[in-house]
Design an enzyme around this catalytic site. Structure first.
Site, short mmCIF file in Angstrom:
data_model
loop_
_atom_site.label_atom_id
_atom_site.label_comp_id
_atom_site.label_asym_id
_atom_site.label_seq_id
_atom_site.Cartn_x
_atom_site.Cartn_y
_atom_site.Cartn_z
N LYS A 3 8.76 0.30 5.35
CA LYS A 3 6.88 1.28 4.95
C LYS A 3 5.21 0.77 5.20
CE LYS A 3 4.21 0.29 2.30
NZ LYS A 3 3.75 -1.11 1.76
N THR A 4 4.52 1.70 5.78
CA THR A 4 3.75 1.40 5.87
C THR A 4 2.69 2.65 6.98
OG1 THR A 4 1.73 -0.12 6.37
CG2 THR A 4 3.79 -0.22 7.87
N GLY A 31 0.37 -1.21 -0.20
CA GLY A 31 -0.26 0.03 0.19
C GLY A 31 0.48 1.32 -0.10
N ASP A 65 0.24 2.09 8.73
CA ASP A 65 -0.09 1.55 9.28
C ASP A 65 0.56 1.13 10.75
OD1 ASP A 65 -1.82 0.48 7.22
OD2 ASP A 65 -1.45 -2.02 7.18
N ASP A 71 5.52 -8.31 5.56
CA ASP A 71 5.29 -8.77 4.74
C ASP A 71 6.05 -8.98 3.52
OD1 ASP A 71 3.61 -10.81 5.61
OD2 ASP A 71 2.10 -9.81 4.79
N ARG A 81 0.90 -5.45 -4.70
CA ARG A 81 1.52 -6.31 -3.70
C ARG A 81 1.61 -7.77 -3.65
NH1 ARG A 81 -0.40 -4.30 0.93
NH2 ARG A 81 -2.42 -2.90 0.64
N GLU A 130 -9.94 -0.07 11.92
CA GLU A 130 -10.06 -1.02 10.44
C GLU A 130 -10.14 -2.30 10.97
OE1 GLU A 130 -8.57 -0.16 6.06
OE2 GLU A 130 -6.91 -1.02 7.41
P1 FBP Z 1 0.90 -2.16 3.85
O1 FBP Z 1 1.07 -2.86 5.07
O2 FBP Z 1 1.09 -2.17 1.89
O3 FBP Z 1 1.18 -0.31 4.07
O4 FBP Z 1 -0.82 -1.32 3.33
C1 FBP Z 1 -1.02 -0.40 4.09
C2 FBP Z 1 -3.18 -0.13 3.97
O5 FBP Z 1 -3.31 0.77 3.84
C3 FBP Z 1 -4.19 -1.38 5.14
O6 FBP Z 1 -4.19 -0.20 5.83
C4 FBP Z 1 -5.00 -1.40 4.57
O7 FBP Z 1 -6.11 -2.51 5.27
C5 FBP Z 1 -4.52 -1.86 3.43
O8 FBP Z 1 -3.63 -1.38 2.70
C6 FBP Z 1 -5.94 -0.96 2.13
O9 FBP Z 1 -4.71 -2.62 0.95
P2 FBP Z 1 -5.46 -1.89 -0.10
O10 FBP Z 1 -4.86 -0.90 -1.25
O11 FBP Z 1 -5.14 -3.38 -1.40
O12 FBP Z 1 -7.02 -1.96 -0.77
#
Ligand code: FBP
Length: 564
Positions: A223-224, A102, A226, A197, A166, A332
């Site tokens: 990175k994230t 993400g 979250d 991951d 992803r 979430e």
């Molecule tokens: P990452 O863990 O890859 O950084 O993604 C974060 C995130 O934004 C989460 O908070 C959210 O649940 C998810 O990606 C949403 O995924 P997508 O972009 O595939 O809809």
């Protein structure tokens, strides 16, 4: 490093090469492009890389040692000032970079950081950007990054410079494809910018390449948005600071709206996947009436009914005080934290894996009684969302489950009941919000801009210094940028194993909200007051200049033991 500008403000070739047109940028975007980024002082002059003691693993070191025979135990590295540059300036490097998972504000600056490092300290080197995430490595889809190409992306949000994806590099065939790309481009190094991951994947790739005696070194970068990829050496993941500040601004606005009309309860679900770090940080920044923290729900083994009752109790108490409005924050991943829902999801995962879902609903017979009862109790929209396809890592796509709407419905039902019993005399109108994608691509804060630039620059140094299997780490983040520490942490030291499909798989454990940690304790000490008084805070938009512009988020400061 700003290249010569053409009369229209664009760098020659920028438009066609990269898709961004900086001449149509807003004044703020333009001012950010040329924002000078400070570097930690160790990166500003000569340095050498010093190895620390041998490392172990976050759990099950014996198993991690077996899974990573070539990397396990390697030390972390630290950059320290030195009389002369100990790295090899004469060596040209071929480096690849990939964005994985993400979006998170600051990703472009990591790429700018490694690019500038190579330009300044390993002249003649080439930087390849793999397009569309790890699939770009496997399919050898790349673009050669140069000064003009990356210029419009400096200090800008998004991942569109090379885009993300992803996909995972998992199977022997996929490892082979990655090897072929490394050989074709004669790669000395690869930087994987991703979450838990993706960094696990980076480590597996580093191990695979080393086992095959390939020269390509692989590094990770945290990175994230979250905020769940962190440990002592990696105090935070980039993007968390910006995303929380964007959400906190929006929450502050909704609070003023609630107070102005006096008639709505705003249920705000916040992105963050499993962990509730974003929700907790936004609560600390804005002081909502109710905040649900998933990790607390799990620790106390609360049911959906318990969570609803808690919300409804506060709504009733506020009605007695004359307030029929309020703001409620929900993480979430909440649904995934409620033990009874976890059981249901586990059973649904099995059923979906067997592909036995039929239109007639016979598949439901496979559910245990308890899960069936819960499933039937849920609103139909939530039932459908729980049945959606899992992500490539096998997780329920929590971003698609509208928990905020479900809680509004459940609160309405409970309040109606209490009204009939004479225990509630107020008016309830719920408004649902999901603040998620809005926060992932904003202009990075000064903190994320500088942090990312330092992470990228450090990765360049580590690759030039021959390092592999490390995650770029920048520390001492409560201090001014000049005093930040820089190095790399052994990825294997962050790993534990999990049994998946009968096999032990290495994983970087997600860092969840710690209930005995300083951020949660601060929140817990104030939430009862926030529930009944309206001590709302409106942080306003992110500032790039002035007193608030360099403020770091509460979570990071509290975790580092600094005053927030
Ligand atoms: P990452 O863990 O890859 O950084 O993604 C974060 C995130 O934004 C989460 O908070 C959210 O649940 C998810 O990606 C949403 O995924 P997508 O972009 O595939 O809809």
């Amino acid at each position: 490093m700003s290249p010569t500008l053409a009369a229209n403000g664009d760098v020659a070739g920028t438009k066609s090469a990269s898709g961004r047109i900086s001449s149509v940028y807003s004044e703020v975007q333009k001012s950010r492009i040329d924002h000078e980024l400070p570097l930690p002082s160790v990166l500003r002059s000569s340095f050498k890389i010093v190895d620390g003691p041998a490392s172990s693993a976050a759990g099950n070191p014996g198993e991690i040692a077996k899974l990573f025979p070539n990397l396990f135990g390697q030390p972390s590295a630290k950059l320290v000032p030195s009389e002369s540059d100990a790295l090899q300036p004469e060596k040209n490097l071929n480096i690849g970079v990939v964005l994985s998972g993400g979006q998170a504000p600051g990703g472009h600056n990591v790429i700018c950081g490694i690019f500038d490092y190579l330009q300044e300290r390993a002249k003649g080197s080439t930087l390849y950007g793999f397009r569309g995430g790890p699939a770009g490595i496997m399919k050898c889809k790349y673009v050669e990054l140069n000064t003009e190409y990356i210029y419009p992306y400096r200090n800008q949000g998004g991942f569109d410079m090379i885009c993300s994806g992803r996909d995972k590099i998992e199977t022997p065939e996929q490892f082979k494809q990655a090897e072929e790309t490394a050989l074709k481009l004669d790669l000395d190094g690869l930087l994987v910018i991703g979450g838990d991951d993706s960094n696990t994947n980076a480590c597996l790739l580093a191990e695979d390449f080393r086992g095959k005696n390939l020269k390509t070194q692989v590094l990770g970068c945290p990175k994230t948005i979250d905020g769940d990829l962190k440990c002592k050496e990696v105090p935070t993941s980039f993007g968390f600071d910006t995303a929380c500040k964007i959400y906190a601004e929006m929450i502050g606005n909704v609070m003023v709206d609630a107070r102005s009309t006096g008639k709505y309860y705003h249920f705000v679900r916040l992105m963050g996947r499993a962990a509730s770090h974003i929700t907790l940080e936004c609560a600390l920044q804005t002081h909502p009436n109710i905040t649900i923290i998933g990790e607390e729900v799990a620790a106390k083994k609360l049911t959906l009914k318990n969570v609803t009752d808690y919300i409804v109790d506060v709504i009733c108490k506020r009605a007695e005080l004359g307030y029929n409005y309020g703001v409620i924050l929900i993480p979430e991943g909440l649904i995934d934290f409620i033990p009874e829902v976890q059981h249901l999801i586990a059973e649904l995962n099995e059923i979906l894996a067997q592909d036995i879902v039929d239109e007639g609903g016979l598949w439901k017979k496979k559910l245990t009684n308890q899960s069936l009862q819960l499933f039937d109790l849920l609103p139909q929209a939530i039932q459908e969302q729980l049945m959606l396809e899992r992500d490539p890592h096998g997780n329920v796509q929590v971003a698609k489950i509208e928990t905020e709407k479900m809680l509004i419905q459940m609160a309405e039902t409970e309040l109606e009941k209490r009204k009939q019993e004479g225990a509630y005399k107020g008016q309830f109108k719920g408004q649902s919000h999901f603040f998620g994608y809005e926060g992932r691509c904003g202009l990075p804060t000064n903190f994320d801009s500088s942090y990312c630039y330092a992470l990228g620059y450090a990765a360049g140094a580590l690759l030039q210094g021959g390092k592999t299997g490390l995650i770029s780490s920048v520390g001492n983040l409560a201090a001014p940028v000049e005093e930040w520490t820089v190095g790399g942490t052994a990825l294997t030291s962050l790993m534990d194993v999990e049994r998946r499909h009968g096999k032990l798989k290495p994983v970087i454990k997600k860092a969840m909200v710690e209930l005995d940690g300083a951020p949660f304790k601060k929140f817990a000490s104030m939430r009862d007051e926030w529930a009944v008084t309206n001590c709302y805070i409106s942080p306003g938009p992110i500032q790039f200049h002035g007193p608030a512009s360099n403020a770091v988020n509460h979570t990071l400061l509290l975790e580092l033991g600094a005053q927030a």
